[in-house]
Design a protein around this motif. Sequence first.
Motif, PDB file in Angstrom:
ATOM      1  N   UNK A 190     -12.390 -56.152 -78.688  1.00 13.22           N
ATOM      2  CA  UNK A 190     -13.704 -56.309 -79.308  1.00 13.22           C
ATOM      3  C   UNK A 190     -14.104 -57.765 -79.158  1.00 13.22           C
ATOM      4  N   UNK A 191     -15.232 -57.985 -78.499  1.00 14.04           N
ATOM      5  CA  UNK A 191     -15.711 -59.327 -78.192  1.00 14.04           C
ATOM      6  C   UNK A 191     -16.942 -59.619 -79.045  1.00 14.04           C
ATOM      7  N   UNK A 192     -16.965 -60.792 -79.654  1.00 14.83           N
ATOM      8  CA  UNK A 192     -18.077 -61.171 -80.510  1.00 14.83           C
ATOM      9  C   UNK A 192     -19.300 -61.591 -79.725  1.00 14.83           C
ATOM     10  N   UNK A 193     -20.436 -61.697 -80.418  1.00 17.86           N
ATOM     11  CA  UNK A 193     -21.678 -62.090 -79.751  1.00 17.86           C
ATOM     12  C   UNK A 193     -21.675 -63.559 -79.350  1.00 17.86           C
TER      13      UNK A 193
ATOM     14  N   UNK B 160     -15.280 -53.261 -60.886  1.00 14.02           N
ATOM     15  CA  UNK B 160     -15.573 -52.621 -62.170  1.00 14.02           C
ATOM     16  C   UNK B 160     -16.093 -53.633 -63.181  1.00 14.02           C
ATOM     17  N   UNK B 161     -15.554 -54.843 -63.178  1.00 11.32           N
ATOM     18  CA  UNK B 161     -16.067 -55.899 -64.059  1.00 11.32           C
ATOM     19  C   UNK B 161     -17.531 -56.183 -63.742  1.00 11.32           C
ATOM     20  N   UNK B 162     -17.873 -56.250 -62.462  1.00 11.18           N
ATOM     21  CA  UNK B 162     -19.270 -56.486 -62.070  1.00 11.18           C
ATOM     22  C   UNK B 162     -20.170 -55.352 -62.568  1.00 11.18           C
ATOM     23  N   UNK B 163     -19.671 -54.119 -62.476  1.00 14.93           N
ATOM     24  CA  UNK B 163     -20.444 -52.977 -62.955  1.00 14.93           C
ATOM     25  C   UNK B 163     -20.612 -53.050 -64.474  1.00 14.93           C
ATOM     26  N   UNK B 164     -19.550 -53.436 -65.176  1.00 13.58           N
ATOM     27  CA  UNK B 164     -19.622 -53.559 -66.632  1.00 13.58           C
ATOM     28  C   UNK B 164     -20.649 -54.610 -67.037  1.00 13.58           C
TER      29      UNK B 164
ATOM     30  N   UNK C  84      -9.309 -64.167 -65.956  1.00 14.17           N
ATOM     31  CA  UNK C  84     -10.678 -64.450 -65.504  1.00 14.17           C
ATOM     32  C   UNK C  84     -11.626 -63.265 -65.617  1.00 14.17           C
ATOM     33  N   UNK C  85     -11.098 -62.048 -65.479  1.00 22.72           N
ATOM     34  CA  UNK C  85     -11.967 -60.876 -65.583  1.00 22.72           C
ATOM     35  C   UNK C  85     -12.517 -60.728 -67.003  1.00 22.72           C
ATOM     36  N   UNK C  86     -11.630 -60.855 -67.992  1.00 26.12           N
ATOM     37  CA  UNK C  86     -12.088 -60.763 -69.375  1.00 26.12           C
ATOM     38  C   UNK C  86     -13.006 -61.941 -69.709  1.00 26.12           C
ATOM     39  N   UNK C  87     -12.736 -63.099 -69.137  1.00 25.68           N
ATOM     40  CA  UNK C  87     -13.588 -64.266 -69.380  1.00 25.68           C
ATOM     41  C   UNK C  87     -15.019 -64.009 -68.902  1.00 25.68           C
ATOM     42  N   UNK C  88     -15.166 -63.277 -67.806  1.00 27.41           N
ATOM     43  CA  UNK C  88     -16.511 -62.947 -67.322  1.00 27.41           C
ATOM     44  C   UNK C  88     -17.247 -62.058 -68.316  1.00 27.41           C
ATOM     45  N   UNK C  89     -16.539 -61.101 -68.867  1.00 28.62           N
ATOM     46  CA  UNK C  89     -17.157 -60.201 -69.847  1.00 28.62           C
ATOM     47  C   UNK C  89     -17.503 -60.968 -71.121  1.00 28.62           C
ATOM     48  N   UNK C  90     -16.610 -61.861 -71.547  1.00 27.10           N
ATOM     49  CA  UNK C  90     -16.880 -62.689 -72.718  1.00 27.10           C
ATOM     50  C   UNK C  90     -18.125 -63.543 -72.501  1.00 27.10           C
ATOM     51  N   UNK C  91     -18.239 -64.127 -71.321  1.00 30.89           N
ATOM     52  CA  UNK C  91     -19.398 -64.972 -71.015  1.00 30.89           C
ATOM     53  C   UNK C  91     -20.683 -64.153 -71.034  1.00 30.89           C
ATOM     54  N   UNK C  92     -20.608 -62.909 -70.561  1.00 22.50           N
ATOM     55  CA  UNK C  92     -21.786 -62.038 -70.570  1.00 22.50           C
ATOM     56  C   UNK C  92     -22.192 -61.678 -71.997  1.00 22.50           C
ATOM     57  N   UNK C  93     -21.201 -61.392 -72.842  1.00 22.89           N
ATOM     58  CA  UNK C  93     -21.497 -61.110 -74.247  1.00 22.89           C
ATOM     59  C   UNK C  93     -22.169 -62.311 -74.908  1.00 22.89           C
ATOM     60  N   UNK C  94     -21.638 -63.494 -74.654  1.00 18.06           N
ATOM     61  CA  UNK C  94     -22.202 -64.708 -75.241  1.00 18.06           C
ATOM     62  C   UNK C  94     -23.621 -64.965 -74.720  1.00 18.06           C
ATOM     63  N   UNK C  95     -23.811 -64.817 -73.424  1.00 18.74           N
ATOM     64  CA  UNK C  95     -25.111 -65.090 -72.811  1.00 18.74           C
ATOM     65  C   UNK C  95     -26.186 -64.145 -73.333  1.00 18.74           C
ATOM     66  N   UNK C  96     -25.793 -62.904 -73.636  1.00 15.92           N
ATOM     67  CA  UNK C  96     -26.763 -61.912 -74.096  1.00 15.92           C
ATOM     68  C   UNK C  96     -26.771 -61.736 -75.614  1.00 15.92           C
ATOM     69  N   UNK C  97     -25.861 -62.421 -76.314  1.00 14.18           N
ATOM     70  CA  UNK C  97     -25.831 -62.354 -77.765  1.00 14.18           C
ATOM     71  C   UNK C  97     -25.493 -60.983 -78.300  1.00 14.18           C
ATOM     72  N   UNK C  98     -24.563 -60.265 -77.607  1.00 20.12           N
ATOM     73  CA  UNK C  98     -24.197 -58.915 -78.032  1.00 20.12           C
ATOM     74  C   UNK C  98     -22.689 -58.826 -78.253  1.00 20.12           C
ATOM     75  N   UNK C  99     -22.295 -57.852 -79.071  1.00 15.98           N
ATOM     76  CA  UNK C  99     -20.891 -57.513 -79.248  1.00 15.98           C
ATOM     77  C   UNK C  99     -20.504 -56.502 -78.167  1.00 15.98           C
ATOM     78  N   UNK C 100     -19.286 -56.605 -77.670  1.00 10.19           N
ATOM     79  CA  UNK C 100     -18.820 -55.704 -76.611  1.00 10.19           C
ATOM     80  C   UNK C 100     -17.441 -55.169 -76.976  1.00 10.19           C
ATOM     81  N   UNK C 101     -17.275 -53.849 -76.849  1.00 13.20           N
ATOM     82  CA  UNK C 101     -15.963 -53.228 -76.980  1.00 13.20           C
ATOM     83  C   UNK C 101     -15.556 -52.736 -75.596  1.00 13.20           C
ATOM     84  N   UNK C 102     -14.443 -53.254 -75.085  1.00 15.17           N
ATOM     85  CA  UNK C 102     -14.044 -52.955 -73.707  1.00 15.17           C
ATOM     86  C   UNK C 102     -12.665 -52.317 -73.652  1.00 15.17           C
TER      87      UNK C 102
END
Length: 351
Positions: free
Chosen positions: A118-121, A23-27, A81-99
């Motif tokens: 809520x994850x910052x950009x 599911x993390x990969x899909x997100x 580690x799962x949340x860290x992957x999502x955080x890294x994706x938000x940072x890499x793409x410069x977007x905010x994410x609500x998970x």
Amino acid sequence: MTLPIVKVAAVHAAPVYMNATATVSKAISFIEEAARHGAELVVFPESFIPGFPVWAALWAPIYNHDWFRLMVSNSILIDGPEMAQIQATARRNGVFVSMGFSESTEASVGCIWNSNALIGDDGTILNHHRKLVPTFYEKMVWAPGDGHGLRVNNTRIGRIGALICGENTNPLARYALAAQGEQIHISAWPAIWPTRMPGSGQNFDNLAANRIRAGGHSFEAKAFGILNSGFIDKIMFETLAASGDHQAIEVLENTPRAATQFLDPTGAVIGDTLQTEEGIAYATFDINACVEPKQFHDIVGYYNRFDVFNVEIDRRRLTPARFTPETTVARQGQPSGERVNVAETPFADMV
């Protein structure tokens, strides 16, 4: 004063049911797709990781031990580690994410919460909220949360707050966010929420109920709304129907499906709406539109009576125990220089 104009995305999708890793990969793929389409905020439904526990509605608790163990083993840590992957994706793409996610804890092997991050950009976690009260059969799955996450974050794209599902029925929870100048309100919902067998009476109509609650908050707070619901795909349906229980299958087939949509500060629907197909819905929010309606009713300003009503919000993070630091002190009557470890003595806090 010029406020931002922002493109937002709401992911109307099913998880890889009860599989956190997949599911993390899909997100991540959805975040990247939304970012490519210009979204600056990407929102996911309630308990997207690893999925909403629909099974708690389908069968009595004595039949759900295996489901609960599976859910616990696929719930994730806020700093894992799962949340860290999502955080890294938000940072890499410069977007905010609500998970939305089912949260586990190091303090217990079986305690989980219905949570939202809520994850910052820049990849940092701006807010970590645990649902205040699990609703109806959810009480057999999740523990009650606390007020720590009743926060609105002031970001470059606006002031963002979030509540999970039935919390949007709680006027004081909604007021707590409105009172912090909320401009974008995220409400996260499951795909279905069964309450009755088909033919036995009116099932809870989450399509209408979600729209009423989210619309009410947008109108009262004069905030844009992201009403983000989950989705049941073929894999999720087949996983839940694998028991062959015809009554459960009938519930899955006939319970109203929730919709994902967007609201303006008057409560009117704007942008895309998704209900019967998986995908990403988009809308554009001009935050300047939050200003004019405040002239009519500002419930956290002139349209209130602070001399009559007094609201206090406790935002402490609740923990199962408070451990005092280990230290050493000289004990009266002991030989000179002999010291005692306070943390290992009875009634240490009284020394």
